[in-house]
Design a protein around this motif. Sequence first.
Motif: not given
Length: 117
Positions: A26, A28-29, A33
Amino acid sequence: MVGGAGGAGNEGKSAVTHVRVLGWGIFSQVGFEGRKCTLVVMSPVTGRRHQLRVHAVHLGHPILGDWTYGDREFAEGMDRMMLHAWRLSILGSAKPPPSSTSLQRGPSKGDPSSASL
């Protein structure tokens, strides 16, 4: 392996790319998200313009941040495309550089996005 002819009318030249999945997860920046992503190694066998980007879209996994071929809505907030060279080789040159014909660079430990695709 991905291959085919490019262009909307399939009038482009054929191209071949080898693809290997290294992992998935996944994204995650901040601000992005929850988006699924896959880390891959793509090795072009032929050398066509935008070959890796076109083949990634063909597989249903556009390169993050690719405004031209990717998900424009998702790319809008990104400041760059997540396409990185791990190794570059110059083949068939008349005079190879004195030290090597290959440049290598691994992911930067301080930049987590350097391992993203």
